[in-house]
Design a protein around this motif. Structure first.
Motif, PDB file in Angstrom:
ATOM      1  N   SER A 207      20.176  22.404  -4.880  1.00 22.42           N
ATOM      2  CA  SER A 207      20.665  23.234  -4.019  1.00 22.42           C
ATOM      3  C   SER A 207      20.999  24.419  -4.792  1.00 22.42           C
ATOM      4  N   PRO A 208      21.164  25.797  -4.113  1.00 20.96           N
ATOM      5  CA  PRO A 208      21.854  26.908  -4.933  1.00 20.96           C
ATOM      6  C   PRO A 208      23.059  26.749  -5.191  1.00 20.96           C
ATOM      7  N   LEU A 209      23.524  27.160  -6.169  1.00 22.08           N
ATOM      8  CA  LEU A 209      24.753  26.918  -6.911  1.00 22.08           C
ATOM      9  C   LEU A 209      25.441  28.309  -6.711  1.00 22.08           C
ATOM     10  N   ASN A 210      26.846  28.515  -6.216  1.00 27.10           N
ATOM     11  CA  ASN A 210      27.462  29.765  -6.065  1.00 27.10           C
ATOM     12  C   ASN A 210      28.307  29.479  -7.096  1.00 27.10           C
ATOM     13  N   VAL A 211      28.344  30.407  -8.275  1.00 24.04           N
ATOM     14  CA  VAL A 211      29.259  30.517  -9.359  1.00 24.04           C
ATOM     15  C   VAL A 211      30.257  31.462  -9.376  1.00 24.04           C
ATOM     16  N   THR A 212      30.256  31.985  -8.183  1.00 23.80           N
ATOM     17  CA  THR A 212      31.233  33.161  -8.017  1.00 23.80           C
ATOM     18  C   THR A 212      32.478  32.497  -7.877  1.00 23.80           C
ATOM     19  N   SER A 213      33.547  33.086  -8.922  1.00 23.99           N
ATOM     20  CA  SER A 213      34.862  32.419  -8.921  1.00 23.99           C
ATOM     21  C   SER A 213      34.924  31.051  -9.560  1.00 23.99           C
ATOM     22  N   LEU A 214      33.857  30.426  -9.957  1.00 22.23           N
ATOM     23  CA  LEU A 214      33.676  29.054 -10.754  1.00 22.23           C
ATOM     24  C   LEU A 214      34.646  29.026 -11.887  1.00 22.23           C
ATOM     25  N   PHE A 215      34.655  30.149 -12.731  1.00 21.51           N
ATOM     26  CA  PHE A 215      35.277  30.145 -13.822  1.00 21.51           C
ATOM     27  C   PHE A 215      36.558  30.906 -13.917  1.00 21.51           C
ATOM     28  N   PRO A 216      37.477  30.647 -14.555  1.00 22.79           N
ATOM     29  CA  PRO A 216      38.868  31.312 -14.335  1.00 22.79           C
ATOM     30  C   PRO A 216      38.696  32.577 -15.180  1.00 22.79           C
ATOM     31  N   LYS A 217      37.914  32.826 -16.176  1.00 24.25           N
ATOM     32  CA  LYS A 217      37.654  34.267 -16.756  1.00 24.25           C
ATOM     33  C   LYS A 217      36.173  34.250 -17.089  1.00 24.25           C
ATOM     34  N   PRO A 218      35.803  35.499 -17.330  1.00 17.74           N
ATOM     35  CA  PRO A 218      34.403  35.670 -17.603  1.00 17.74           C
ATOM     36  C   PRO A 218      34.164  35.345 -19.221  1.00 17.74           C
ATOM     37  N   LYS A 219      32.882  35.134 -19.282  1.00 21.00           N
ATOM     38  CA  LYS A 219      32.768  34.679 -21.076  1.00 21.00           C
ATOM     39  C   LYS A 219      32.899  35.991 -21.832  1.00 21.00           C
ATOM     40  N   PRO A 220      33.872  35.818 -22.740  1.00 22.28           N
ATOM     41  CA  PRO A 220      33.788  36.723 -23.889  1.00 22.28           C
ATOM     42  C   PRO A 220      32.824  37.281 -24.438  1.00 22.28           C
ATOM     43  N   LYS A 221      32.696  38.788 -24.473  1.00 22.80           N
ATOM     44  CA  LYS A 221      31.731  39.475 -25.073  1.00 22.80           C
ATOM     45  C   LYS A 221      31.634  39.344 -26.623  1.00 22.80           C
ATOM     46  N   ASN A 222      30.387  38.910 -27.231  1.00 22.83           N
ATOM     47  CA  ASN A 222      30.422  38.629 -28.588  1.00 22.83           C
ATOM     48  C   ASN A 222      31.235  37.767 -29.093  1.00 22.83           C
ATOM     49  N   ALA A 223      31.652  36.616 -28.348  1.00 23.06           N
ATOM     50  CA  ALA A 223      32.554  35.525 -28.961  1.00 23.06           C
ATOM     51  C   ALA A 223      31.576  34.629 -29.782  1.00 23.06           C
ATOM     52  N   THR A 224      32.396  34.236 -30.922  1.00 21.51           N
ATOM     53  CA  THR A 224      31.692  33.532 -32.093  1.00 21.51           C
ATOM     54  C   THR A 224      32.577  32.268 -32.220  1.00 21.51           C
ATOM     55  N   ALA A 225      31.627  31.096 -32.967  1.00 21.61           N
ATOM     56  CA  ALA A 225      32.435  30.127 -33.250  1.00 21.61           C
ATOM     57  C   ALA A 225      33.023  30.366 -34.336  1.00 21.61           C
ATOM     58  N   PRO A 226      34.247  29.224 -34.867  1.00 19.43           N
ATOM     59  CA  PRO A 226      35.061  29.281 -35.912  1.00 19.43           C
ATOM     60  C   PRO A 226      33.845  28.992 -37.220  1.00 19.43           C
ATOM     61  N   LYS A 227      34.224  29.914 -38.194  1.00 26.40           N
ATOM     62  CA  LYS A 227      33.411  29.475 -39.507  1.00 26.40           C
ATOM     63  C   LYS A 227      33.526  28.121 -40.102  1.00 26.40           C
ATOM     64  N   ALA A 228      32.567  27.615 -40.967  1.00 27.51           N
ATOM     65  CA  ALA A 228      32.369  26.336 -41.541  1.00 27.51           C
ATOM     66  C   ALA A 228      33.483  26.275 -42.436  1.00 27.51           C
ATOM     67  N   SER A 229      34.036  25.419 -42.790  1.00 28.75           N
ATOM     68  CA  SER A 229      35.029  25.278 -43.755  1.00 28.75           C
ATOM     69  C   SER A 229      34.432  24.559 -45.168  1.00 28.75           C
TER      70      SER A 229
END
Length: 684
Positions: A207-229
């Motif tokens: 079924s078509p999925l309506n993602v409008t208002s699904l997430f509290p915030k938009p995905k941050p631009k240029n989000a990166t994972a923490p660096k390896a230790s």
């Protein structure tokens, strides 16, 4: 002299490399003596001719389970657990109720046989459901017997299968709830009819999925994972233990139907293949095998002392054996949960983060959304409270987390001692065999579990945390196990919070060694730049069906919580019938990096992430020996696994690996997903 020394030095170098490719011993031979100290007391002690019967004390319920619950010769054959029916719209006398049932069955028979019988079209099935709905809303307690009668009179299944499927204490009361509460003329009805038989209705499309208002915030631009230790810790992954406390040594291990290695006078005296003490390919895990696997962990993984013990362990579900439903009960489920988690506590240092599997309930596969009316929404709370109580008692989670698990279908979110957030989810809410899912199929998150997951992931993103998601029923692969709409929603959630928040996902259920890849944009483009998160599917301890017994260990960076190495271990079940002076041998099977890294052109210092796995699938396209390798490891090097040498098989395997949702998996060629030949279509 040089001609002698140089080759010797070269041999030493090879030996050093071989040792570096595994974390501990190459193999571990299990002692023959049963480790009696694991349990404080026994009804029946272990012997070379029988499995033990420990007296299991439940610290949550404060009871000791009786011997007749698990004694192979006295298995209870009637499930006496309470059954729950939907509320009736009115009270009818017995005479009126029986008359309504008689009229309803006549009407359904008329619908079925008006043109062509049972193999009719979808509209006939839905019309029959509409009559059933009327009955379920008026005289619900009469519905299971009516369904058994209809099933038997039409020859829909064998008489015994009809009783197992639709008897009140089996799934009959559950189906009554479904009939009463589902929209049987809409999407719900088409799913129900397809579940009953694919000849009734075709499986509905996504079924078509309506993602409008699904997430509290938009995905941050240029989000990166923490660096390896640069600091690696060991993490153990166990799955699908499926303890069979009713295993009967010397009974028939090669039966033609059902779970083998079970007692009967005929099977024990006339067994063609007597069940070995440690297990067989068509049987679940006896105590001797389960404890053998646990005894081998420390030596093989190099976690035998406090300094090198696992930082934590994940368990991806399914504790209970594959019993017929009439032999299941809440008590048997609680017994198994208590027994296995106590064995884990004895052998595994550090916390164990576990999920509920589809077999870890009674009836199996079934969990109810809290939104169902009255007591129906809480009909499985006994299990969530019991599991969370055991996890709390073993010191794996705290009081607040246990309370969360008790109210969230056994799922919880916890930050471990190294800063990783672990979120466990109850995936029965997208499993096709959880019939209660067929109530309100227009909502892909009828339980609210995925909304809760979004909130937890958003909190993790806001706090800069890394997350592992742990479930049982995988979200994709061939698409044969989960439902399309809930896993499509889950895929969008993984897309939104990957790869900067979600580092890995982990699954069980298939009993096989597999992997999935989640891509951005719902997998519309699959390449190295869109690969976001891997899904590790853990091998099972149980040999069922035609598999070897196994488990896995990861080396995990404590900064990024990426996986840098994965080691898999197995035991050759085929050898168990010839064991005499020793127990089984568990041994190192393979290193993921060594098996696939060079062929995929993967840097030796890079993590085994989704990009790595996509590179493996690309290499498989031209290097079919990699497909052969993957296929071998999929069955844990079982001699029973069929070969994968055709182009069709290779292409399907690659497609499954790239399918993180049911809808993507269903687009792959079917029939090559399992190596449990000659078996297909098993309800795991």
């Amino acid at each position: 002299m040089a001609r002698i020394i140089l080759p010797f030095l070269a041999l030493l170098a090879v030996l050093d490399v071989t040792q570096a490719q595994r974390p501990g011993a190459a193999s571990f031979v299990v002692p023959t003596a049963f480790p009696t100290s694991v349990f404080s007391s026994y009804y029946v002690k272990a012997a070379p001719t029988n499995e033990p019967q420990p007296a299991i004390h439940d610290p949550v319920l404060n009871i000791t389970y009786p011997l007749n619950l698990t004694n192979p010769e006295t298995i209870p054959l009637a499930d006496l657990d309470p059954v729950y029916y939907p509320p009736a719209i009115a009270n009818f006398s017995e005479v009126t109720s029986e008359a309504l049932v008689k009229l309803a069955l006549a009407e359904i028979n008329s619908i079925i046989y008006e043109s062509g019988g049972l193999s009719g079209n979808c509209s006939k099935c839905i019309a029959a459901l509409s009559v059933g709905k009327m009955l379920a809303q008026t005289v619900p307690s009469y519905v299971p017997a009516a369904m058994v009668s209809l099933c038997q009179s039409t020859g829909f299944a064998s008489n015994s299968s009809c009783q197992t499927s639709y008897g009140a204490g089996n799934f009959g009361a559950i189906w009554t709830q479904v009939l009463a509460l589902a929209d049987v003329t809409g999407l719900d009805g088409r799913y129900i009819c397809n579940t009953l038989s694919t000849t009734f209705c075709s499986v509905p499309t996504t079924s078509p999925l309506n993602v409008t208002s699904l997430f509290p915030k938009p995905k941050p631009k240029n989000a990166t994972a923490p660096k390896a230790s640069g600091n690696l810790v060991k993490v153990l992954h166990l799955s699908d233990f499926h303890l069979d406390a009713r295993y009967s040594v010397a009974s028939e291990a090669n039966c033609s139907s059902g779970l083998c290695c079970r007692y009967s006078a005929a099977s024990t005296s006339q067994a063609v293949f007597p069940a070995p003490l440690y297990g067989a390919y068509k049987c679940d895990t006896p105590y001797f095998l389960g404890l053998s696997a646990l005894q081998s962990i420390a030596s093989l993984t190099g976690t035998g002392d406090t300094c090198s013990s696992p930082a934590w362990t994940i368990y991806t579900g399914d504790l209970v054996s594959h019993d017929p439903e009439n032999e299941m009960s809440q008590a048997y489920v609680e017994y198994t949960e208590t027994s296995i988690y106590s064995m884990f506590k004895s052998y595994i240092k550090g916390p164990v983060f576990a999920v509920l599997g589809n077999h870890d309930s009674s009836p199996e596969n079934i969990d109810a959304p809290h939104k169902l009316p009255g007591p129906l929404g809480q009909q499985f709370s006994w299990n969530y409270e019991h599991l969370s109580g055991l996890w709390l008692n073993n010191g794996w989670i705290d009081v607040a987390t246990a309370k969360e698990a008790a109210t969230h279908y056994g799922g919880y979110s916890v930050k471990n001692h190294l800063g990783l957030r672990i979120i466990t989810v109850n995936t029965d809410f997208w499993y096709r065999s959880n019939y209660l899912n067929y109530i309100n199929m227009t909502n892909p998150d009828v339980s609210g579990m995925l909304a809760w997951l979004i909130n937890e992931l958003q909190g993790a993103e806001d706090a800069g945390e890394r997350v592992w998601i742990i479930g049982h029923v995988l979200s994709g692969w061939s698409g044969t196990n989960p439902l399309v709409d809930p896993t499509n929603l889950f895929y969008q959630i993984v897309d939104r919070y990957s790869p900067h928040v979600i580092a890995n996902t982990f699954w069980g259920h298939t009993h096989e060694d597999q992997v999935m890849i989640y891509y951005s944009n719902n997998g519309t483009v699959m390449n190295s730049s869109t690969a976001q998160t891997p899904g590790w599917i853990g091998p099972s301890v149980t040999p069922l069906t035609n598999l070897n017994s196994g488990f896995r260990m990861y080396e995990v960076d404590t900064g990024s919580f990426d996986i840098y190495e994965a080691y898999t271990f197995y035991s050759d079940v085929n050898a168990y019938s010839t064991l005499n002076a020793t127990g089984p041998t568990y041994q190192f099977e393979y290193s993921t990096r060594d098996a696939y890294g060079a062929a995929a052109g993967w840097p030796t210092t890079a993590p085994l992430n989704a990009t790595f796995w996509h590179g493996v699938t690309e290499a498989m396209v031209t290097n079919r020996s990699l497909v052969t390798t993957f296929n071998t490891y999929q069955g844990k090097s079982s001699i029973k696994s069929p070969n994968c040498t055709s182009d069709a098989c290779a292409e399907a395997k690659i497609c499954y690996m790239r399918a993180g949702s049911a809808s993507l998996g269903k687009n792959c060629s079917q029939g090559f997903d399992s190596v449990q030949s000659p078996y297909t279509g098993k309800n795991f």
